[in-house]
Design a protein around this motif. Sequence first.
Motif, short mmCIF file in Angstrom:
data_model
loop_
_atom_site.label_atom_id
_atom_site.label_comp_id
_atom_site.label_asym_id
_atom_site.label_seq_id
_atom_site.Cartn_x
_atom_site.Cartn_y
_atom_site.Cartn_z
N ALA A 86 0.85 -1.19 0.00
CA ALA A 86 0.00 0.00 0.00
C ALA A 86 0.89 1.24 0.00
CB ALA A 86 -0.90 -0.01 1.23
N MET A 87 0.65 2.11 -0.96
CA MET A 87 1.40 3.36 -1.05
C MET A 87 0.46 4.50 -0.67
SD MET A 87 3.64 2.89 -4.49
CE MET A 87 4.51 4.41 -4.21
N PRO A 88 0.87 5.37 0.25
CA PRO A 88 -0.03 6.46 0.64
C PRO A 88 -0.33 7.40 -0.52
CG PRO A 88 2.15 6.74 1.61
CD PRO A 88 2.13 5.40 0.93
N GLU A 89 0.62 7.57 -1.41
CA GLU A 89 0.38 8.41 -2.59
C GLU A 89 1.28 7.93 -3.72
OE1 GLU A 89 3.14 12.25 -1.96
OE2 GLU A 89 1.43 12.10 -0.62
N LEU A 90 0.86 8.21 -4.92
CA LEU A 90 1.63 7.79 -6.08
C LEU A 90 2.85 8.70 -6.26
CD1 LEU A 90 -1.24 7.11 -8.61
CD2 LEU A 90 0.13 5.42 -7.38
N PRO A 91 3.95 8.14 -6.78
CA PRO A 91 5.11 8.99 -7.03
C PRO A 91 4.79 10.00 -8.13
CG PRO A 91 5.45 6.79 -7.93
CD PRO A 91 4.17 6.75 -7.16
N GLU A 92 5.57 11.08 -8.15
CA GLU A 92 5.31 12.14 -9.13
C GLU A 92 5.56 11.68 -10.56
OE1 GLU A 92 7.04 15.92 -8.29
OE2 GLU A 92 6.60 15.75 -6.17
N ALA A 93 6.60 10.90 -10.77
CA ALA A 93 6.92 10.44 -12.11
C ALA A 93 6.99 8.92 -12.11
CB ALA A 93 8.26 11.02 -12.56
N ALA A 94 6.57 8.35 -13.23
CA ALA A 94 6.59 6.89 -13.33
C ALA A 94 8.01 6.38 -13.42
CB ALA A 94 5.79 6.45 -14.56
N CYS A 95 8.89 7.12 -14.06
CA CYS A 95 10.29 6.71 -14.14
C CYS A 95 11.16 7.95 -13.92
CB CYS A 95 10.59 6.06 -15.48
SG CYS A 95 10.54 7.20 -16.86
N GLN A 96 12.39 7.71 -13.63
CA GLN A 96 13.30 8.80 -13.32
C GLN A 96 14.11 9.23 -14.56
OE1 GLN A 96 13.11 10.32 -10.43
NE2 GLN A 96 11.56 8.86 -9.77
N ALA A 97 13.54 9.08 -15.72
CA ALA A 97 14.22 9.48 -16.95
C ALA A 97 14.39 11.00 -16.96
CB ALA A 97 13.41 9.04 -18.17
N PRO A 98 15.53 11.45 -17.45
CA PRO A 98 15.74 12.90 -17.50
C PRO A 98 14.78 13.57 -18.48
CG PRO A 98 17.56 11.73 -18.54
CD PRO A 98 16.67 10.70 -17.95
N LEU A 99 14.50 14.82 -18.20
CA LEU A 99 13.64 15.61 -19.07
C LEU A 99 14.35 15.88 -20.39
CD1 LEU A 99 12.41 18.18 -16.40
CD2 LEU A 99 11.16 16.22 -17.31
N PRO A 100 13.60 16.19 -21.44
CA PRO A 100 14.23 16.46 -22.74
C PRO A 100 15.30 17.56 -22.67
CG PRO A 100 11.89 16.17 -23.03
CD PRO A 100 12.15 16.15 -21.56
N ALA A 101 15.06 18.59 -21.90
CA ALA A 101 16.05 19.67 -21.77
C ALA A 101 17.33 19.15 -21.12
CB ALA A 101 15.47 20.82 -20.96
N GLN A 102 17.16 18.29 -20.12
CA GLN A 102 18.33 17.70 -19.46
C GLN A 102 19.09 16.78 -20.42
OE1 GLN A 102 16.12 15.94 -16.23
NE2 GLN A 102 16.90 17.46 -14.77
N GLN A 103 18.35 16.02 -21.22
CA GLN A 103 18.98 15.14 -22.21
C GLN A 103 19.78 15.95 -23.23
OE1 GLN A 103 15.68 12.91 -23.80
NE2 GLN A 103 15.82 11.34 -22.21
N TYR A 104 19.18 17.05 -23.67
CA TYR A 104 19.85 17.90 -24.65
C TYR A 104 21.14 18.48 -24.06
CZ TYR A 104 20.77 21.91 -27.66
OH TYR A 104 21.39 22.82 -28.48
N GLU A 105 21.06 18.98 -22.83
CA GLU A 105 22.24 19.57 -22.18
C GLU A 105 23.33 18.52 -21.96
OE1 GLU A 105 24.67 22.34 -21.20
OE2 GLU A 105 22.64 22.81 -21.87
N ALA A 106 22.94 17.32 -21.57
CA ALA A 106 23.91 16.24 -21.37
C ALA A 106 24.59 15.88 -22.69
CB ALA A 106 23.24 15.03 -20.75
N ALA A 107 23.82 15.85 -23.77
CA ALA A 107 24.39 15.54 -25.08
C ALA A 107 25.39 16.62 -25.51
CB ALA A 107 23.28 15.40 -26.13
N ARG A 108 25.04 17.89 -25.24
CA ARG A 108 25.97 18.99 -25.58
C ARG A 108 27.25 18.89 -24.75
NH1 ARG A 108 23.46 24.54 -25.11
NH2 ARG A 108 25.61 25.10 -25.58
#
Length: 174
Positions: A86-108
């Motif tokens: 039993a979870m008192p509340e659902l997590p904010e995100a289903a997975c911890q994948a980086p956001l597109p902006a973070q992916q872009y910055e990491a690629a740069r």
Amino acid sequence: MPFDSTKPSLISTLVRHYDELVDRVRRRFGDRGFAREVVHDVCVQLLEKREKEGVHTPLALLHKISHDQAVSRYRSERRRQAWVVAMPELPEAACQAPLPAQQYEAAREFERLAQAIAGLPSRCQIVFVMHKIHELPQAEVAARMGISLKTVEKHLRLGLAACRAVLAETERAQ
């Protein structure tokens, strides 16, 4: 043994005593819906299997079968519920994948690091890649390149300095 119509069958006994069987299971396990499901399961079980012969007290046998079925179902349900977390509340995100902006910055940032490594002198670049990327021990890099361990350390220092400079420049730009 031929069918004797004077002896009641288990199915006909179950139909006649349905409410009694349900009440008996309900008294033991506390839930009328659960009790009905158990008696229905017993009915299906009897319909699927061949009629038992030589049953002198069919009602007593039905009491025993329904009780055993209820215990089995109750235990199964308890095991199933033990696995549910039993979870008192659902997590904010289903997975911890980086956001597109973070992916872009990491690629740069990766591209800048690759350019910094490519800008190293060739021997320094080879030593750096062998040790940091391919994870070869420094002694093995020295043996493969035919250079001393001190020279490997010097080339690694130069490579790390170039990478740090690129990362520092990136931080200043932000």
